[in-house]
Design a protein around this motif. Sequence first.
Motif, PDB file in Angstrom:
ATOM      1  N   HIS A  62      30.384  15.167 -26.389  1.00  0.00           N
ATOM      2  CA  HIS A  62      28.865  14.974 -26.902  1.00  0.00           C
ATOM      3  C   HIS A  62      28.552  13.772 -27.634  1.00  0.00           C
ATOM      4  O   HIS A  62      27.286  13.289 -27.150  1.00  0.00           O
ATOM      5  N   SER A 109      22.489  17.907 -28.423  1.00  0.00           N
ATOM      6  CA  SER A 109      24.016  17.298 -28.668  1.00  0.00           C
ATOM      7  C   SER A 109      24.372  17.165 -30.012  1.00  0.00           C
ATOM      8  O   SER A 109      25.592  17.235 -30.476  1.00  0.00           O
ATOM      9  N   ALA A 130      25.599  19.613 -21.388  1.00  0.00           N
ATOM     10  CA  ALA A 130      25.167  18.222 -21.844  1.00  0.00           C
ATOM     11  C   ALA A 130      25.265  17.114 -20.829  1.00  0.00           C
ATOM     12  O   ALA A 130      24.308  16.360 -20.760  1.00  0.00           O
TER      13      ALA A 130
END
Length: 142
Positions: A62, A109, A130
């Motif tokens: 992330h 995120s 993501a």
Amino acid sequence: MGAWYTCVFLATRRQRAARGAKGAVPSTPPPDLRGLQRDYLERIDAVALEAGAGIRYARSSHQELSLLIRSFVRDASGVDAPRMTLAELRAVTGAGQPFSAVADAVGRSYPAAFAAGAAPDQTAYAVPDAVEAASDVVRSWK
């Protein structure tokens, strides 16, 4: 001594204003936008592969995806997105670019990127989601 503090204060305020946190976005695209998009999509895919293979934890994935989105925006628009807060990203307008999508992808995120644990199963926002959001931001840039 007071003059020095004033000089430092003013110098740091000019830098913040110069990065365009709330200003209009430059409308000139980079010379090779398609090549830039291709390069960033490859880098995003590499993060997905590393996460899928267990080489990279969710938190690291992330963080890297957020940096890739921000760096792409900088390279594609001139807006210094890697140094901007989420609120500053949300405030950027102009040039018909998907800055709301940029802010949304980065914002989603945040919980995973700043989570205390590093285990892949500790986030509600999965790495594949993501990756898809980051890829969508890069692909949709005009």
